[in-house]
Design an enzyme around this catalytic site. Structure first.
Site, PDB file in Angstrom:
ATOM      1  N   LYS A 288      44.887  36.352  44.218  1.00 38.62           N
ATOM      2  CA  LYS A 288      45.239  37.765  44.056  1.00 38.62           C
ATOM      3  C   LYS A 288      46.717  37.941  44.351  1.00 38.62           C
ATOM      4  CE  LYS A 288      40.821  39.789  45.537  1.00 38.62           C
ATOM      5  NZ  LYS A 288      40.423  40.465  44.290  1.00 38.62           N
ATOM      6  N   ARG A 362      29.732  37.360  42.504  1.00 41.85           N
ATOM      7  CA  ARG A 362      28.540  37.151  41.674  1.00 41.85           C
ATOM      8  C   ARG A 362      27.992  35.734  41.833  1.00 41.85           C
ATOM      9  NH1 ARG A 362      31.853  38.920  36.443  1.00 41.85           N
ATOM     10  NH2 ARG A 362      32.850  40.108  38.105  1.00 41.85           N
TER      11      ARG A 362
END
Ligand code: BES
Ligand code: MN
Ligand code: ZN
Length: 514
Positions: A288, A362
């Site tokens: 990020k 996920r």
């Protein structure tokens, strides 16, 4: 934690630092709410006028301080806004539970550092009393673990952080009424565990590793008679939990899968709660950029919510079996980290091509959802700070609810609404599935950019066992409050979804769900 008590004492005689009253927005200006009669009387019936002079309108979130009238043992009156006055024509209309919760929260926060305050807000039954209790306990929360709270030697005042209001005396309830007492017991069980979830979220990631989180879960489980099982990295390798191992592979702090089982001897339903527990999300090799990782200690908020809800269910002795699954890993870049392009073999046996290591939630959830599915529960609810896309869609205070069953999605949304958690139903459009087709694996962990929150939901659906009712709560927005405190919500970790999960367990126990 703030102590809650019920009292029938009259407000004037109470020895306290402050008396809290409610003020509503009437048609012609502020109106003193029921509960404030003694204060109004001591002000010769001029309380509404006094409040108006001080600029009060009765709007939600508003707080007005005034000196207590003579004859009162407490020095201060704190008037908190309740919003619109309930419709007088409707005999059943009392103050909305959420308005009471927010007002109590605003007052409790303003009274930080005080020893004792009496709350004289409108109580028309156990529901209102419970809401006020919740507002007090949630609003008084503060996180001072890492601050020097020692008293200043010169003036005896705390140097840093005032500490929460120590004691709240609730007036207007019936201390001998079973329903009133039960409302406070419930508020304390839910809010104490919710505040513990906030503590976990606020704890910095150098201290809250997957191992540390698992140890805390083990301690709490022991205390509350919950069965706990922790799979460490070795056990995860043995079991073939490729998602957890892939995501956790870049960190020195190895992943864990924690299973908490609360069982009731007379239960005939079984709920499974699954939480995303990324103790820090750097993005991994798909790192990020600066500006996007400062708050990523919050990425275990789903696991914290699940943990809190299971413990609260146990404390309340709900007649339902609840299994909590905490999927714990730290997402870091390193020589051993999963790469964009890697293929993971998941616990379910499916293979996943990792196209972006920042879509890690996920992957850990996939393993936990499959583990939960193997027990064939009546329903699974997962909670996760899953996508920035959900924040773009719903803002920072509302979570999205997706499900493989329309009526279950509605039930979850209604439970959230009932407890005062803003939520909104979201679809799982079938056409978005093909964007995750992979040329090398069964599925990729990324799909179309548009509708990213729904794409993530569709990915999770692939790992829910055949025929099992499932809902997914994407709490990326409301889990962490980056702005200033409001209502009963503090800055930082909020405990989002805890109350919704507890409500779902209660509804299931009562046979009102599924
Ligand atoms: N933990 C983040 C989602 C998030 C963002 C939570 C902001 C709270 C606040 C998640 O792991 C993530 O990075 N999601 C990506 C997915 C993308 C790479 C498909 C995102 O939303 O950008
Ligand atoms: Mn991520
Ligand atoms: Zn994440």
């Amino acid at each position: 934690m703030t102590a809650l008590t019920l009292s029938t004492s009259a407000a004037p005689g109470l020895r306290a630092d402050a008396i809290v009253i409610g003020v509503a927005k009437g048609a012609e200006g502020p109106v003193a709410a029921p509960g404030a009669e003694a204060v109004d009387k001591a002000y010769d019936g001029r309380l509404a006028g006094v409040l108006e002079t001080l600029g009060a309108s009765g709007a939600e979130g508003e707080l007005t301080k005034l000196p207590a009238p003579s004859g009162f043992k407490a020095p201060l009156v704190v008037a908190v806004g309740l919003g619109a006055e309930p419709d007088g024509k409707d005999a059943d209309a009392g103050y909305d539970a959420e308005a009471l919760r927010k007002a109590a929260g605003v007052a409790a926060r303003a009274l930080a550092g005080c020893r004792k305050a009496a709350f004289a807000l409108p109580v028309d039954g156990p529901g209102a009393l419970g809401a006020i209790g919740e507002g007090v306990l949630l609003g008084a929360y503060s996180f001072d673990t890492y601050k020097d709270t020692a008293k200043d030697a010169k003036n005896g005042k705390a140097k840093n952080g005032k500490g929460p209001l120590a004691e709240a005396v609730l007036l207007g309830g019936k201390p001998r009424d079973a329903a009133h007492k039960a409302a406070l017991v419930r508020a304390a069980a839910v809010c104490e565990e919710l505040n513990r979830a906030r503590d976990l979220v606020n704890t910095p990631p150098n201290d809250l590793t997957p191992q540390a989180f698992a140890a805390i879960a083990q301690g709490a489980a022991k205390e509350h008679g919950i069965k706990v099982q922790v799979l460490d990295d070795k056990a995860l390798v043995k079991g073939g939990y490729g998602g957890l191992l892939g995501v956790g592979g870049g960190s020195e702090a190895t992943p864990r899968l924690v299973k908490l089982s609360y069982t009731h001897a007379k239960a005939d339903k079984h709920l499974a709660f699954v939480g995303k527990g990324i103790t820090y999300d750097s993005g991994g090799i798909s790192l990020k950029p600066a500006g996007h990782n400062e708050t990523m200690k919050c990425d275990m908020s789903g696991a914290a919510a699940v943990f809190a809800a299971v413990v609260a269910a146990a404390r309340l002795g709900l007649r339902v079996n609840v299994t909590g699954w905490l999927a714990l890993a730290e997402n870091m870049p390193s020589g051993s980290a999963v790469r964009p392009g890697d293929v993971l073999r998941m616990y379910s046996g499916k293979t996943v091509e990792v196209l972006n290591t920042d879509a890690e939630g996920r992957l850990v959830l996939a393993d936990a959802l499959w583990a939960a599915s193997l027990e064939k529960p009546d329903a699974i609810v997962d909670v996760a700070t899953l996508t920035g896309a959900m924040m773009l869609a719903l803002g920072s205070r509302t979570f999205g609810v997706m499900a493989n069953d329309d009526s279950f999605r509605t039930a979850v949304y209604e439970a959230a609404d009932e407890v005062g958690e803003p939520a909104w139903p979201m679809p799982l459009p079938e056409h978005l599935r093909k964007g995750m087709d992979s040329s090398v694996a069964d599925i990729a962990n990324m799909g179309e950019r548009m509708g990213g929150g729904l794409v993530a939901g569709l990915f999770l659906r692939e790992f829910v066992g055949e025929g099992i009712t499932w809902a997914h709560l994407d709490i990326a927005g409301p889990a962490f409050n980056e702005g200033g405190p409001f209502g009963y919500t503090p800055k930082g970790g909020t405990g989002s979804a805890v109350r919704t999960l507890v409500r779902l367990a209660e509804l299931t126990a009562a046979g009102d769900l599924g």
